[in-house]
Design a protein around this motif. Structure first.
Motif, PDB file in Angstrom:
ATOM      1  N   LEU A 106     -24.136  -0.765  -5.803  1.00  0.00           N
ATOM      2  CA  LEU A 106     -23.612  -2.166  -6.212  1.00  0.00           C
ATOM      3  C   LEU A 106     -23.748  -2.338  -7.635  1.00  0.00           C
ATOM      4  CD1 LEU A 106     -26.069  -3.987  -3.763  1.00  0.00           C
ATOM      5  CD2 LEU A 106     -23.727  -4.092  -3.494  1.00  0.00           C
ATOM      6  N   GLY A 107     -24.593  -1.803  -8.393  1.00  0.00           N
ATOM      7  CA  GLY A 107     -24.556  -1.578  -9.903  1.00  0.00           C
ATOM      8  C   GLY A 107     -23.229  -1.502 -10.175  1.00  0.00           C
ATOM      9  N   PHE A 108     -22.344  -0.275  -9.893  1.00  0.00           N
ATOM     10  CA  PHE A 108     -21.196  -0.034 -10.138  1.00  0.00           C
ATOM     11  C   PHE A 108     -20.166  -1.066  -9.839  1.00  0.00           C
ATOM     12  CE2 PHE A 108     -22.070   4.723 -10.280  1.00  0.00           C
ATOM     13  CZ  PHE A 108     -21.579   4.871 -11.547  1.00  0.00           C
ATOM     14  N   VAL A 109     -20.355  -1.778  -8.671  1.00  0.00           N
ATOM     15  CA  VAL A 109     -19.520  -2.766  -8.162  1.00  0.00           C
ATOM     16  C   VAL A 109     -19.520  -3.900  -9.257  1.00  0.00           C
ATOM     17  CG1 VAL A 109     -18.724  -4.429  -6.470  1.00  0.00           C
ATOM     18  CG2 VAL A 109     -19.225  -1.880  -5.905  1.00  0.00           C
ATOM     19  N   ILE A 110     -20.678  -4.588  -9.486  1.00  0.00           N
ATOM     20  CA  ILE A 110     -21.081  -5.567 -10.103  1.00  0.00           C
ATOM     21  C   ILE A 110     -20.521  -5.393 -11.466  1.00  0.00           C
ATOM     22  CG2 ILE A 110     -22.724  -7.249 -11.000  1.00  0.00           C
ATOM     23  CD1 ILE A 110     -24.419  -6.918  -8.386  1.00  0.00           C
ATOM     24  N   GLY A 111     -20.941  -4.231 -11.980  1.00  0.00           N
ATOM     25  CA  GLY A 111     -20.469  -3.724 -13.420  1.00  0.00           C
ATOM     26  C   GLY A 111     -19.120  -3.755 -13.476  1.00  0.00           C
ATOM     27  N   ALA A 112     -18.408  -3.322 -12.786  1.00  0.00           N
ATOM     28  CA  ALA A 112     -16.861  -3.253 -12.671  1.00  0.00           C
ATOM     29  C   ALA A 112     -16.248  -4.780 -12.713  1.00  0.00           C
ATOM     30  CB  ALA A 112     -16.294  -2.432 -11.578  1.00  0.00           C
ATOM     31  N   ILE A 113     -16.576  -5.649 -11.824  1.00  0.00           N
ATOM     32  CA  ILE A 113     -16.253  -6.844 -11.986  1.00  0.00           C
ATOM     33  C   ILE A 113     -16.571  -7.549 -13.300  1.00  0.00           C
ATOM     34  CG2 ILE A 113     -16.738  -9.261 -11.011  1.00  0.00           C
ATOM     35  CD1 ILE A 113     -17.341  -7.926  -8.329  1.00  0.00           C
ATOM     36  N   LEU A 114     -17.539  -7.512 -13.952  1.00  0.00           N
ATOM     37  CA  LEU A 114     -17.891  -7.783 -15.355  1.00  0.00           C
ATOM     38  C   LEU A 114     -17.143  -7.409 -16.087  1.00  0.00           C
ATOM     39  CD1 LEU A 114     -21.903  -8.510 -14.929  1.00  0.00           C
ATOM     40  CD2 LEU A 114     -20.068 -10.195 -14.559  1.00  0.00           C
ATOM     41  N   GLY A 115     -16.842  -6.019 -15.940  1.00  0.00           N
ATOM     42  CA  GLY A 115     -16.040  -5.211 -17.042  1.00  0.00           C
ATOM     43  C   GLY A 115     -14.513  -5.651 -17.147  1.00  0.00           C
ATOM     44  N   TYR A 116     -13.872  -6.222 -15.713  1.00  0.00           N
ATOM     45  CA  TYR A 116     -12.870  -6.674 -15.752  1.00  0.00           C
ATOM     46  C   TYR A 116     -12.783  -7.942 -16.283  1.00  0.00           C
ATOM     47  CZ  TYR A 116      -8.593  -8.370 -13.387  1.00  0.00           C
ATOM     48  OH  TYR A 116      -7.290  -8.899 -13.432  1.00  0.00           O
ATOM     49  N   ILE A 117     -13.764  -8.881 -15.958  1.00  0.00           N
ATOM     50  CA  ILE A 117     -13.575 -10.068 -16.782  1.00  0.00           C
ATOM     51  C   ILE A 117     -13.592 -10.165 -18.177  1.00  0.00           C
ATOM     52  CG2 ILE A 117     -14.912 -12.211 -17.115  1.00  0.00           C
ATOM     53  CD1 ILE A 117     -15.901 -11.912 -13.921  1.00  0.00           C
ATOM     54  N   ALA A 118     -14.466  -9.274 -18.647  1.00  0.00           N
ATOM     55  CA  ALA A 118     -14.324  -9.105 -20.183  1.00  0.00           C
ATOM     56  C   ALA A 118     -13.331  -8.632 -21.000  1.00  0.00           C
ATOM     57  CB  ALA A 118     -15.648  -8.344 -20.484  1.00  0.00           C
ATOM     58  N   ASN A 119     -12.671  -7.608 -20.054  1.00  0.00           N
ATOM     59  CA  ASN A 119     -11.415  -7.023 -20.741  1.00  0.00           C
ATOM     60  C   ASN A 119     -10.112  -7.726 -20.597  1.00  0.00           C
ATOM     61  OD1 ASN A 119     -11.171  -4.576 -22.366  1.00  0.00           O
ATOM     62  ND2 ASN A 119     -10.102  -3.717 -20.824  1.00  0.00           N
ATOM     63  N   ASN A 120     -10.116  -8.172 -19.257  1.00  0.00           N
ATOM     64  CA  ASN A 120      -8.730  -8.820 -18.781  1.00  0.00           C
ATOM     65  C   ASN A 120      -8.561 -10.516 -19.019  1.00  0.00           C
ATOM     66  OD1 ASN A 120      -8.925  -6.174 -17.293  1.00  0.00           O
ATOM     67  ND2 ASN A 120      -6.944  -6.523 -17.544  1.00  0.00           N
TER      68      ASN A 120
END
Length: 282
Positions: A106-120
């Motif tokens: 879940l940490g990987f999944v939530i982090g990936a979503i936040l990373g996508y928002i920040a980057n894209n």
């Protein structure tokens, strides 16, 4: 366009450190389950060691992310890690013995979503943003569940959300006295966040070396572990608390001694450096 402005050569590759941190934190957190198997609380300290394994991995992740010159990104990345990690950790504790694995995923999944928002969406355009924030979410979750297991002797929701107390001769479960209800989880949040971000924040610069940075992270991690060991007295028996304190202090002393030695090594490398001469007239 984003330019990477801080690169340290040598040391272990990041992916190698990630594997060590991921596997090490999982194994060490799971060793706290020996409390259930043996009917004791003596193995709670393994949760703290698991948290430190994750912190070392996370410190290198922060270095990799913040080497792209995002300025205040060191503390913000650390707090983002624990902001997403605490969500993953709390959700995962409902899955019993599978909780550490679920927290990691879940940490990987939530982090990936936040990373996508920040980057894209926020258009930060940093090549390693999504992977790094995904890793930091997983790191935050493992640190939180590790320190929580150290404090209470278990990583399940029941142990973290309620503790038995005696009222007028009757034993009842108290939410207010639990790790979550008593807000000690918030203390773990801050202790982990400081340990995660301090290493690279303190060591960054032209003389930054991976071993010194990660040793400082481990040293601050053991300081946090000492604090968790102290307030675990609320939930654990005295002997288990003393074991945790002894392990924490030994770990802190060793890593502090090693960090000072590495600092002297790197300081000595600058003894013959010359001052930068400013051009005349400026």
């Amino acid at each position: 366009m984003t330019a990477q402005i801080t690169v340290t050569e040598g040391g272990l590759p990041h992916n190698t450190l990630m594997i060590y941190g991921l596997v090490g934190s999982l194994v060490l957190v799971y060793l706290t389950y020996l409390n259930t198997v043996t009917g004791t609380q003596l193995f709670s300290f393994f949760g703290g060691l698991g948290a430190i394994a994750a912190l070392i991995w996370g410190s290198d992740t922060i270095k990799r992310l913040c080497s792209y010159g995002i300025g205040t990104g060191v503390p913000s990345a650390g707090l983002l890690a624990f902001g997403s990690g605490v969500i993953a950790m709390l959700l995962a504790t409902r899955f019993g013995i599978a909780s550490p694995i679920v927290a990691l995923v879940l940490g990987f999944v939530i982090g990936a979503i936040l990373g996508y928002i920040a980057n894209n969406i926020l258009a930060m355009k940093i090549p390693v943003m999504i992977q790094s924030i995904a890793e930091l979410g997983a790191v935050g979750a493992m640190v939180m569940i590790g320190f929580s297991a150290m404090a209470t002797g278990s990583f399940t929701f029941d142990a973290l959300s309620a503790v038995p107390v005696t009222v007028l001769g009757a034993t009842v479960n108290s939410f207010e006295s639990s790790l979550i209800g008593g807000s000690l989880l918030a203390a773990i949040f801050m202790l982990g966040g400081i340990a995660l971000q301090h290493g690279f924040n303190a060591c960054l610069g032209p003389s930054e070396q991976q071993d010194r940075t990660l040793m400082l992270t481990a040293e601050v991690g053991f300081l946090s572990m000492i604090m968790v060991a102290i307030f675990s007295y609320v939930y654990l028996d005295l002997f288990a608390v003393l074991v945790s304190i002894v392990v924490s202090v030994i770990g802190w002393y060793y890593t502090y001694d090693q960090y000072i030695a590495l600092s002297k090594r790197d300081a000595a490398a600058w003894l013959d450096s010359k001052p930068i001469v400013e051009p005349e007239g400026h």
